[in-house]
Design an enzyme around this catalytic site. Structure first.
Site, mmCIF file in Angstrom:
data_model
loop_
_atom_site.group_PDB
_atom_site.id
_atom_site.type_symbol
_atom_site.label_atom_id
_atom_site.label_comp_id
_atom_site.label_asym_id
_atom_site.label_seq_id
_atom_site.Cartn_x
_atom_site.Cartn_y
_atom_site.Cartn_z
ATOM 1 C CG LEU B 229 27.218 -30.695 54.882
ATOM 2 C CD1 LEU B 229 26.807 -31.543 56.074
ATOM 3 C CD2 LEU B 229 27.203 -29.217 55.241
ATOM 4 C CG ASP B 230 24.266 -31.594 52.542
ATOM 5 O OD1 ASP B 230 23.830 -32.450 53.325
ATOM 6 O OD2 ASP B 230 24.155 -30.380 52.749
ATOM 7 C CD GLU B 231 29.454 -33.022 47.206
ATOM 8 O OE1 GLU B 231 29.066 -33.919 46.435
ATOM 9 O OE2 GLU B 231 29.630 -31.860 46.847
#
Lengths: 286, 286, 286, 286
Positions: B229-231
């Site tokens: 996530l969000d990486e």
């Protein structure tokens, strides 16, 4: 083991088919190991600009022979080209007046080894910056100006630039208007920092003009000098948001950082051979 | 007179000598008229990335034949390449939740003809944006989510994306976490906007986190989704200076503009085939 | 339980000792509960500006009585003051031409409840934006202009503004020059967005001018209109870095976001009663 | 004619009705001539912050008497206040390691008279910056660190700070972690520059982390130190757009300017008594 030498090849020519193919083919055939390449084709001026960085780890000819090969390629393509060793830093003379913030920024970066220029000398019409320049062990030349000696002083500056085999003159808040002839002669080789976001606030006291107009953003512009004052090709512009509360003095101080940043960035771009002149404008090849 | 067709050729391969020479030679030999060219050689991953825009005004073969020529060139160079017509816009499905600011920005630009995508459909787990999408005469699909239907809903989304021959999924504040499998499958083809300057403030309620931390700059990040996530690889980041006086609500509203700007800029870069994946990061070929 | 009402009090007066003391004393004595307070004393014009937000949870008099008290205080101090209910949003008429990006931004924010204005109507010399305005259920007035009807059209606009009890006219890319009389009459009550960082590139086609000059930063300026074209007090300026590769068309599109952001921010500042006129400039009380 | 003295009064207290009225009334009654005034009432912490600059041209009592009057006012309001002469610059000790770019920026501004601090001394665990500091005629203290002397070295630093009656310790890229006790003791009186946009990339080698993550914006954060590393209240953040082409080394150099700018701006804000601590965050009173 032979040390590797790095080179920068830049060229500009009318944009016709095959230009990139021919040059990259020549680089390939001579064993140039390309590390960076950047192109731009201007749809308005139909000029093609290119910058290629390469090294000689696999070069099959001498660099002189390679230069000759490119020269032969260039001729039928009406191509101007520049080929230099990357670490053969340009000789730079910096001209200043009293304020030292742009000069300090340049010298600090050079001293830290992060700005690829050789500062040959600093010239000034004042002596305020001399101690700093002395400390950096760089020749300092005091060329005072009076209304009657203006012409004579410019000749001395000219002689000095030639004497130092100057590749680039940096006007780091020099605050003097140079003659048309001088500007003409140093076209594309002299960078000035103007303390406004040009074309706003040309000429004297730009922060006073900005304060008067009530702008909410101030700026600084690094540009090549031309005989039209503050009209030369723009290289870098930095801006900074401000509000109503700044006095003129605070605006002046507030602008120091963006002036120094814009100027040193422009000098770096020029020194890395990334700035091309394009009919009154610049192309920056990153 | 035959209309001129425009093409975009992008390619990535291990960086070995002669790559640029061989491809530009092939373009030249087949009469491709180059209008834009951009390269990057990554010194860390040793991958060479290139984007070349050309037209067929002088092309001596059919585009199918040209594609075949490039394919033959590509094979020994271990090159991935993409060749498409510039005006064959990618099919985009936009997913939203309740907030419409990113959606409005995208649709307004598409309607004005300044964003080269074809919006095939909009999907949402809510109905708040339906009227707007209807007004734009774009199919709207309401796919509500409950804790028990999350998996089922994702399958429906998946089916819908396939049905629309989707080239790009844009998560314009969709606010739902997608499964690892889904993220894996749409790798490099799904762009999310996260309302913080990543990697700061990952996950839920980033403005609350930013307010709590007392930052002086807020941001928005458009990135490709990955199962972390969000990486995912960052495409565009926009930032905005703030001060202590903003409430969380004001911060949220204040961020709307940079979220919309970052997302639409990232979608444009992707649609113009300018974004290359480079081992967890992106290369943007301007 | 009585609902709490919120008020905004702004005032300007010659800067003499005791001004702040007297007003804050009066607020305190009448039980005004202050939630925000901001002042600025201009050392050049010697004018004191203040904005105080308060609510009536502890107010010991009626708001009419409080207004009377302030009026009595104001008279000997040569003070101009404005007192209004915070949630009594100003009536705004938006004027547009063909482009809708600024209009969309304003209407989207209003619809989302994050811009404290009441859009009374939209007027335009074209019909391109009508469908959008209709969709928002806002009255749309088509006031076409020809060279022979320019004067007549302005009178109709004037009548319409009066009819809607307009507090603020927003020129959201209206692209028409208004008469000196009109500008005079709406002084401080009409905000225009100009698509350059003023004072650079006044007048027509600023992006063309910017492209011609080769600037590295483009801008947008929201300002109050005056009879001197593009010379009015600046409220907000937004800027954006660009490079040499943008065509004029790309520059135009690239500017859409900063135009919309600058204009909506300026309208918010005005609507929240944060903008004070200060002799050709503005003071923004945050 | 008596010279005019300038003062800065700052105060913080629980936000209750009448605070501003009482203080401004007291200023007025004693003849304080207010030149700047700024307030902020935090709706989350219910603390009221104020900064008022005034001069004594009309002061009817001595400044000692005025201080006494404010002290009496402060007590029932649970108010903390600070009253100092504006031109009584704070004593600053600067700590550096090897890099000099932040130090140079601070010393250049001080030398130019545009940063209101008194640099009492510079300390370093290395000798790289000594020549520069000597040139500025500022005491330089070399406090080398080894793993076995770390504690001892910090005691010497502590003693030195006390000896110089230090008001503010500036960590201008000092690169050493200080003990919890030390951080506790210098809370609100020690500013560090961290070379990332916190909270991203805390700890060591932030540019390496940023490069690894592939961010499109880098930053620098000036903050008060606390015992939680890089978690202290943020004063200033500066950011800069970058692209994929920067190597780690170029990122490091590219960050020099924003680090120096952020730090010197934070030091200025602190020195002008504009920074208030607000439960892990800062309020900046402009």
């Amino acid at each position: 083991m032979k040390p590797i030498n790095h080179y920068i090849l830049t060229w500009q020519c009318p944009d016709t088919s095959g230009v990139l193919a021919k040059v990259s083919q020549s680089l390939y055939q001579h064993g140039a190991f390309i590390t960076e390449t950047s192109q731009y084709s201007d749809p308005y001026t139909s000029i093609f600009f290119s910058r290629i960085a390469f090294d000689d780890r696999n070069l099959t000819v001498s660099i002189a022979q390679f230069r000759q090969a490119i020269a032969e390629l260039a001729q039928p393509l009406a191509m101007n080209f520049q080929l230099r060793e990357r670490d053969d830093f340009p000789n730079v003379v910096i001209a200043v007046s009293k304020d030292d913030h742009c000069l300090v920024s340049l010298l600090t970066k050079v001293k830290a080894g992060v700005l690829p220029i050789n500062v040959a000398a600093v010239v000034s019409n004042h002596q305020d910056c001399q101690a700093l320049v002395d400390w950096h062990k760089i020749p300092f030349h005091h060329l005072p100006i009076s209304s009657s000696t203006k012409e004579q002083q410019e000749s001395e500056l000219q002689a000095l630039l030639i004497n130092y085999k100057t590749d680039l003159l940096v006007l780091a808040r020099y605050m003097q208007i140079l003659s048309d002839d001088f500007c003409q002669q140093w076209q594309g080789q002299a960078i000035n920092i103007h303390h406004s976001f040009l074309p706003s606030f040309k000429g004297a006291k730009p922060y006073h003009q900005a304060h008067q107009r009530g702008v909410k953003v101030i700026g600084a512009t690094a540009h090549y000098i031309t005989s039209d004052l503050d009209e030369g090709p723009i290289i870098v512009q930095e801006v900074k948001a401000i509000n109503h509360s700044l006095t003129i003095e605070q605006m002046v101080h507030s602008g120091h950082d963006i002036e120094a940043t814009a100027l040193s960035h422009a000098v770096r771009m020029h020194a890395e051979q990334r700035v091309c002149l394009n009919q009154g404008k610049t192309v920056i090849l990153l």
